[in-house]
Design an enzyme around this catalytic site. Structure first.
Site, PDB file in Angstrom:
ATOM      1  CB  CYS A 117      19.595 -14.064  37.675  1.00  0.00           C
ATOM      2  SG  CYS A 117      20.233 -12.444  38.065  1.00  0.00           S
ATOM      3  CG  HIS A 240      16.088 -14.362  39.536  1.00  0.00           C
ATOM      4  ND1 HIS A 240      16.996 -14.323  40.580  1.00  0.00           N
ATOM      5  CD2 HIS A 240      16.306 -13.243  38.799  1.00  0.00           C
ATOM      6  CE1 HIS A 240      17.729 -13.227  40.463  1.00  0.00           C
ATOM      7  NE2 HIS A 240      17.330 -12.552  39.397  1.00  0.00           N
ATOM      8  CG  ASN A 270      18.571  -9.805  41.443  1.00  0.00           C
ATOM      9  OD1 ASN A 270      19.117 -10.894  41.590  1.00  0.00           O
ATOM     10  ND2 ASN A 270      18.276  -9.291  40.263  1.00  0.00           N
TER      11      ASN A 270
HETATM   12  N1  ACO Z   1      14.545   5.824  43.194  1.00  0.00           N
HETATM   13  C1  ACO Z   1      13.789   6.787  42.668  1.00  0.00           C
HETATM   14  N2  ACO Z   1      13.581   6.900  41.342  1.00  0.00           N
HETATM   15  C2  ACO Z   1      14.167   5.997  40.542  1.00  0.00           C
HETATM   16  C3  ACO Z   1      14.980   4.959  41.029  1.00  0.00           C
HETATM   17  C4  ACO Z   1      15.165   4.901  42.425  1.00  0.00           C
HETATM   18  N3  ACO Z   1      15.912   3.952  43.004  1.00  0.00           N
HETATM   19  N4  ACO Z   1      15.420   4.217  40.005  1.00  0.00           N
HETATM   20  C5  ACO Z   1      14.906   4.754  38.892  1.00  0.00           C
HETATM   21  N5  ACO Z   1      14.149   5.821  39.200  1.00  0.00           N
HETATM   22  C6  ACO Z   1      13.422   6.713  38.322  1.00  0.00           C
HETATM   23  C7  ACO Z   1      13.943   6.675  36.897  1.00  0.00           C
HETATM   24  O1  ACO Z   1      15.074   7.507  36.774  1.00  0.00           O
HETATM   25  C8  ACO Z   1      12.746   7.183  36.128  1.00  0.00           C
HETATM   26  O2  ACO Z   1      12.745   8.607  36.218  1.00  0.00           O
HETATM   27  P1  ACO Z   1      12.418   9.491  34.907  1.00  0.00           P
HETATM   28  O3  ACO Z   1      11.024   9.085  34.505  1.00  0.00           O
HETATM   29  O4  ACO Z   1      12.534  10.869  35.437  1.00  0.00           O
HETATM   30  O5  ACO Z   1      13.457   9.090  33.915  1.00  0.00           O
HETATM   31  C9  ACO Z   1      11.552   6.654  36.939  1.00  0.00           C
HETATM   32  O6  ACO Z   1      12.066   6.295  38.226  1.00  0.00           O
HETATM   33  C10 ACO Z   1      10.881   5.470  36.326  1.00  0.00           C
HETATM   34  O7  ACO Z   1      11.870   4.556  35.907  1.00  0.00           O
HETATM   35  P2  ACO Z   1      11.501   3.183  35.282  1.00  0.00           P
HETATM   36  O8  ACO Z   1      12.734   2.508  34.774  1.00  0.00           O
HETATM   37  O9  ACO Z   1      10.338   3.322  34.375  1.00  0.00           O
HETATM   38  O10 ACO Z   1      11.010   2.413  36.587  1.00  0.00           O
HETATM   39  P3  ACO Z   1      10.357   1.026  36.655  1.00  0.00           P
HETATM   40  O11 ACO Z   1       9.034   1.134  37.288  1.00  0.00           O
HETATM   41  O12 ACO Z   1      10.477   0.295  35.363  1.00  0.00           O
HETATM   42  O13 ACO Z   1      11.306   0.263  37.687  1.00  0.00           O
HETATM   43  C11 ACO Z   1      13.205  -1.198  37.815  1.00  0.00           C
HETATM   44  C12 ACO Z   1      12.711   0.189  37.469  1.00  0.00           C
HETATM   45  C13 ACO Z   1      12.851  -1.503  39.254  1.00  0.00           C
HETATM   46  C14 ACO Z   1      14.721  -1.254  37.621  1.00  0.00           C
HETATM   47  C15 ACO Z   1      12.507  -2.215  36.896  1.00  0.00           C
HETATM   48  O14 ACO Z   1      12.647  -1.826  35.561  1.00  0.00           O
HETATM   49  C16 ACO Z   1      13.058  -3.611  37.044  1.00  0.00           C
HETATM   50  O15 ACO Z   1      12.897  -4.238  38.065  1.00  0.00           O
HETATM   51  N6  ACO Z   1      13.683  -4.164  36.001  1.00  0.00           N
HETATM   52  C17 ACO Z   1      14.212  -5.518  36.052  1.00  0.00           C
HETATM   53  C18 ACO Z   1      15.503  -5.510  36.789  1.00  0.00           C
HETATM   54  C19 ACO Z   1      16.038  -6.867  37.003  1.00  0.00           C
HETATM   55  O16 ACO Z   1      15.322  -7.759  37.371  1.00  0.00           O
HETATM   56  N7  ACO Z   1      17.321  -7.013  36.800  1.00  0.00           N
HETATM   57  C20 ACO Z   1      18.012  -8.170  37.159  1.00  0.00           C
HETATM   58  C21 ACO Z   1      18.130  -9.142  36.057  1.00  0.00           C
HETATM   59  S1  ACO Z   1      18.836 -10.500  36.667  1.00  0.00           S
HETATM   60  C22 ACO Z   1      20.550 -10.542  36.632  1.00  0.00           C
HETATM   61  O17 ACO Z   1      21.080 -11.228  35.835  1.00  0.00           O
HETATM   62  C23 ACO Z   1      21.428  -9.775  37.603  1.00  0.00           C
END
Ligand code: ACO
Length: 312
Positions: A117, A240, A270
């Site tokens: 990214c 980003h 994203n």
């Molecule tokens: N729908 C419902 N529940 C979900 C979903 C979904 N789509 N995805 C995850 N959950 C659940 C998880 O399983 C977890 O359940 P559990 O507690 O029973 O295990 C719960 O929701 C909480 O999960 P968290 O990972 O704590 O959720 P968080 O609030 O951190 O959000 C997210 C997750 C959105 C992925 C966040 O961590 C994030 O945005 N991370 C950065 C991602 C990113 O920017 N990546 C790109 C990098 S750039 C590149 O190079 C491509």
């Protein structure tokens, strides 16, 4: 240490996103998720999906959009740098396909960059440094992705986040001090496992999130310091577009109001290397960009992160 800051003029910017949309309701049918969860945790409502278009096809459309915006003489372009993690094939580079599809038959140096990214910000620094040598007349720097082809639509942790799109800018060397550009780019290879694409995207979302907030803050501070500017001197920050909450955390901890950050992730999700240039193009669509200072900041798999200040 004092750096030589390249002087570049941003001539134009363009974008393209395929018309097909994936909505949160569409994803509710594929995995255990809800519009409410996706909206509150990420800010994303829809993403675009390429059906039969290749990454190079979308890149060419974004490039043509940039060329046509200012009726640019494309025969001046002699450098094409393409940032992508979803190129058409391993080799030739997607930049080579773009050169051919644009019909640029004169001598053009064309190659791809993979910094996930952060790829577009990396590409811009490489292009600006190359223009500074005086050997090139104009660079086309593109970020384009068809991430939907590497998304695992059985994994709710990742499939809600990513979409397809393309953005492009044309830059030329300048002799004016007011066109000085500032860059900071870095990588941390020991964090390579936090986000990988072997066949499909795999991501440790929590680790990415934690690192992203710190990395974005550091990148913003570094580039401002290098330019001897403060956030108030910047007209817009184009981050980003990964997750609205990441940007809110940065805004809060740095005391920079959210209005300073331009967001469009609710529509696109994203789009990795495409997200920053696509947003730059929308900034050009919506504003008088003359004499504006824009700050770009990205982070991504690798781990990579980086920033730039461009004076328009
Ligand atoms: N729908 C419902 N529940 C979900 C979903 C979904 N789509 N995805 C995850 N959950 C659940 C998880 O399983 C977890 O359940 P559990 O507690 O029973 O295990 C719960 O929701 C909480 O999960 P968290 O990972 O704590 O959720 P968080 O609030 O951190 O959000 C997210 C997750 C959105 C992925 C966040 O961590 C994030 O945005 N991370 C950065 C991602 C990113 O920017 N990546 C790109 C990098 S750039 C590149 O190079 C491509």
């Amino acid at each position: 240490m004092k750096f030589n800051h390249p002087m570049i003029r941003v001539i134009s910017s363009g974008k393209y996103a395929p018309p097909t949309l994936i909505t949160n309701e569409d994803l509710e049918k594929l995995v255990e998720t809800s519009d409410e969860w996706i909206t509150t945790r990420t800010g994303i409502k829809t993403r675009h999906k390429a059906t039969d278009e290749l990454t190079s096809d979308m890149a060419v459309k974004a490039a043509l959009n940039a060329i046509e915006r200012v009726n640019y003489d494309a025969s001046k372009i002699d450098l094409i740098i393409m940032a992508t993690i979803t190129g058409d094939q391993s080799t030739p580079s997607t930049a080579n396909f773009i050169q051919a599809k644009l019909g640029l038959v004169h001598e053009v140096m064309s190659f791809d960059i993979n910094a996930a990214c952060t790829g577009f910000v990396y590409g811009l620094e490489v292009a600006a440094s190359m223009l500074q040598t005086g050997r090139f007349r104009a660079a086309l720097v593109i970020g384009a992705e068809t991430l939907t082809k590497v998304v695992d639509y059985t994994d709710r942790n990742t499939c809600v986040l990513f979409g397809d799109g393309a953005g492009a800018v044309i830059i030329e060397p300048s002799t004016l001090d007011r066109h000085q550009a500032y860059f900071f780019n870095a990588a941390k290879g020991d964090l390579h496992n936090t986000l990988t694409v072997v066949n499909k995207i795999k991501m440790d979302g929590k680790k990415v999130y934690q690192f992203a907030v710190d990395a974005m803050e550091q990148a913003i501070r570094k580039v401002l310091e290098d330019a001897a500017l403060s956030p108030e001197d910047i007209d817009i920050i184009i981050p980003h577009q990964a997750n609205e909450r990441i940007i809110q955390s940065v805004s809060k901890s740095m005391g920079i109001p959210m209005e300073k950050f331009m967001l469009n992730l609710s529509e696109y999700g994203n789009t990795s290397a495409a997200s920053i240039p696509l947003t730059i193009s929308e900034y050009f669509d919506q504003n008088d960009t003359k004499n504006k200072k824009i700050l770009l900041v990205g982070f991504g798999g690798g781990f990579t992160w980086g920033s730039a200040i461009l004076q328009l």
